[in-house]
Motif scaffolding. Structure first.
Motif, PDB file in Angstrom:
ATOM      1  N   ALA A  90       0.814  -1.212   0.000  1.00  0.00           N
ATOM      2  CA  ALA A  90       0.000   0.000   0.000  1.00  0.00           C
ATOM      3  C   ALA A  90       0.848   1.263   0.000  1.00  0.00           C
ATOM      4  O   ALA A  90       0.342   2.341  -0.260  1.00  0.00           O
ATOM      5  N   SER A  91       2.118   1.183   0.300  1.00  0.00           N
ATOM      6  CA  SER A  91       2.945   2.375   0.411  1.00  0.00           C
ATOM      7  C   SER A  91       4.260   2.184  -0.334  1.00  0.00           C
ATOM      8  O   SER A  91       4.828   1.102  -0.352  1.00  0.00           O
ATOM      9  N   LEU A  92       4.732   3.278  -0.927  1.00  0.00           N
ATOM     10  CA  LEU A  92       6.034   3.258  -1.605  1.00  0.00           C
ATOM     11  C   LEU A  92       7.114   3.940  -0.771  1.00  0.00           C
ATOM     12  O   LEU A  92       8.270   3.973  -1.175  1.00  0.00           O
ATOM     13  N   GLU A  93       6.750   4.485   0.373  1.00  0.00           N
ATOM     14  CA  GLU A  93       7.702   5.292   1.127  1.00  0.00           C
ATOM     15  C   GLU A  93       8.923   4.490   1.554  1.00  0.00           C
ATOM     16  O   GLU A  93      10.034   5.008   1.611  1.00  0.00           O
ATOM     17  N   ALA A  94       8.688   3.205   1.877  1.00  0.00           N
ATOM     18  CA  ALA A  94       9.807   2.380   2.345  1.00  0.00           C
ATOM     19  C   ALA A  94      10.626   1.809   1.191  1.00  0.00           C
ATOM     20  O   ALA A  94      11.646   1.178   1.427  1.00  0.00           O
ATOM     21  N   CYS A  95      10.194   2.033  -0.036  1.00  0.00           N
ATOM     22  CA  CYS A  95      10.891   1.426  -1.179  1.00  0.00           C
ATOM     23  C   CYS A  95      12.096   2.240  -1.630  1.00  0.00           C
ATOM     24  O   CYS A  95      12.936   1.743  -2.386  1.00  0.00           O
ATOM     25  N   ARG A  96      12.149   3.507  -1.196  1.00  0.00           N
ATOM     26  CA  ARG A  96      13.309   4.374  -1.469  1.00  0.00           C
ATOM     27  C   ARG A  96      13.609   4.488  -2.963  1.00  0.00           C
ATOM     28  O   ARG A  96      14.747   4.309  -3.408  1.00  0.00           O
ATOM     29  N   LEU A  97      12.575   4.794  -3.736  1.00  0.00           N
ATOM     30  CA  LEU A  97      12.788   5.035  -5.159  1.00  0.00           C
ATOM     31  C   LEU A  97      13.465   6.385  -5.349  1.00  0.00           C
ATOM     32  O   LEU A  97      13.183   7.346  -4.631  1.00  0.00           O
ATOM     33  N   THR A  98      14.355   6.463  -6.330  1.00  0.00           N
ATOM     34  CA  THR A  98      14.944   7.751  -6.684  1.00  0.00           C
ATOM     35  C   THR A  98      13.900   8.581  -7.423  1.00  0.00           C
ATOM     36  O   THR A  98      12.902   8.042  -7.927  1.00  0.00           O
ATOM     37  N   PRO A  99      14.085   9.901  -7.516  1.00  0.00           N
ATOM     38  CA  PRO A  99      13.120  10.727  -8.260  1.00  0.00           C
ATOM     39  C   PRO A  99      12.919  10.243  -9.699  1.00  0.00           C
ATOM     40  O   PRO A  99      11.799  10.254 -10.207  1.00  0.00           O
ATOM     41  N   ARG A 100      14.012   9.812 -10.349  1.00  0.00           N
ATOM     42  CA  ARG A 100      13.892   9.344 -11.740  1.00  0.00           C
ATOM     43  C   ARG A 100      13.116   8.036 -11.796  1.00  0.00           C
ATOM     44  O   ARG A 100      12.311   7.812 -12.704  1.00  0.00           O
ATOM     45  N   GLU A 101      13.360   7.159 -10.827  1.00  0.00           N
ATOM     46  CA  GLU A 101      12.616   5.901 -10.786  1.00  0.00           C
ATOM     47  C   GLU A 101      11.131   6.159 -10.536  1.00  0.00           C
ATOM     48  O   GLU A 101      10.273   5.490 -11.105  1.00  0.00           O
ATOM     49  N   SER A 102      10.845   7.151  -9.709  1.00  0.00           N
ATOM     50  CA  SER A 102       9.450   7.511  -9.453  1.00  0.00           C
ATOM     51  C   SER A 102       8.773   8.007 -10.729  1.00  0.00           C
ATOM     52  O   SER A 102       7.623   7.683 -11.007  1.00  0.00           O
TER      53      SER A 102
END
Length: 328
Positions: free
Chosen positions: A254-266
């Motif tokens: 349910a959340s992406l906060e813990a996935c630590r995507l970079t801005p470009r990956e987002s």
């Protein structure tokens, strides 16, 4: 809106030629139908705000918006998009016939009109349409969430419960859109490819989309007697034990906060959730398709998913408000 549930069948004729209207009205009236008349596309659409006919007999060529555009708009009206549309046309060229079917028509008759033939065709289509309406009514009353797919893999109709859950888990559709959410279509396309490669649909795992308050399980069901392929939706709520099981398909966090995507990956994940291909994403973000593919490899690892469709559905559900605001 007036419902046409009485015994006499209601036909809406849309034609700008008075002679055609008179001839068809007389023939249909003699055969026991209730006849409504509109002389152009806009007035037909206005009439449909107040009545639901059993069938629409539509002239293809009219001043203002033609019959093809009128039919396209009819099929965007949820309250009447199930009503069968039969075209009347003097255009017998293949491209016009094909166009009529593409915008939602189910049949056509050519001019000069032969009233007996028209009456017979109308009777057959109304009987079929009423049987379909009864089947839809049974599904609606049973509160089943079902989406019926056409031969092209696109939805032909869906129950109101399915519409509610799609909006809850994927966000509100664009006004007038009859398509599946882009991320769900990506997943469906993958399943259809696997089916063509010989895999049994009954053995394919469902798609599982998770929000904080529950999960939506989407299963692709193969064609059976009297129906084509369909999507069966089931919502599960409660504690973790009541939710996904090991045999279920990919479960999306349910959340992406813990996935630590970079801005470009987002950014890449955002456009993936909108149904874009690697080449589309590359053009939008000003990078090479190979770079996009590398970003996707990292995204899959960070999200704990294995397929493009699972990542796409996650991006779509988050953008709809089902978790982190990272992609908004």
């Amino acid at each position: 809106m007036i419902s046409t549930t009485f015994d006499r069948q209601v036909v809406l004729i849309v034609d700008d030629m008075p002679d055609n209207l008179a001839m068809l009205s007389d023939a249909l009236d003699e055969s026991g139908h209730i006849v409504l008349v509109a002389t152009d596309g806009l007035s037909a659409l206005q009439r449909l705000d107040h009545i639901t006919p059993d069938l629409i007999l539509l002239d293809a060529m009219m001043p203002g918006i033609d019959g093809f555009e009128t039919c396209r708009r009819i099929k965007q009206l949820r309250q009447v998009n199930h009503v069968p549309v039969v075209f009347m046309t003097g255009l017998s060229e293949t491209e016009h016939v094909v166009r009529g079917f593409e915008v939602g028509g189910i049949d056509y008759v050519t001019k000069p009109i032969r009233p007996q033939e028209v009456v017979a065709r109308i009777g057959a289509h109304i009987r079929t349409g009423r049987m379909m309406s009864q089947a839809r009514g049974v599904l609606e009353q049973a509160a089943h969430a079902v989406i019926v797919l056409g031969g092209n893999g696109l939805p032909t109709w869906q129950t109101s419960k399915a519409s509610q859950w799609l909006e809850k888990y994927f966000g509100a559709p664009a006004p007038g859109s009859q398509r599946l959410p882009a991320a769900l279509q990506v997943w469906l396309n993958e399943q259809l490819v696997r089916q063509r490669q010989g895999e049994n649909l009954d053995q394919l795992p469902p798609l599982v989309v998770r929000l904080d308050q529950g999960e939506l399980h989407i299963t692709l069901c193969g064609p059976g007697q009297g129906h084509g392929a369909s999507l069966l939706l089931e919502e599960k709520t409660g504690g973790p034990a009541a939710l996904a099981r090991p045999e279920d398909g990919p479960v999306l966090p349910a959340s992406l906060e813990a996935c630590r995507l970079t801005p470009r990956e987002s950014d890449v994940l955002l456009w993936l959730g909108k149904g874009k291909t690697n080449r589309d994403i590359a053009d939008i973000l000003g990078m090479s398709p190979r770079t996009v593919n590398k970003h996707l490899e990292h995204i899959f690892v960070k999200l704990g998913v294995e397929t493009r469709s699972a990542a796409a559905v996650l991006a779509s559900s988050v953008a709809a408000g089902g978790g982190s605001q990272l992609l908004q």
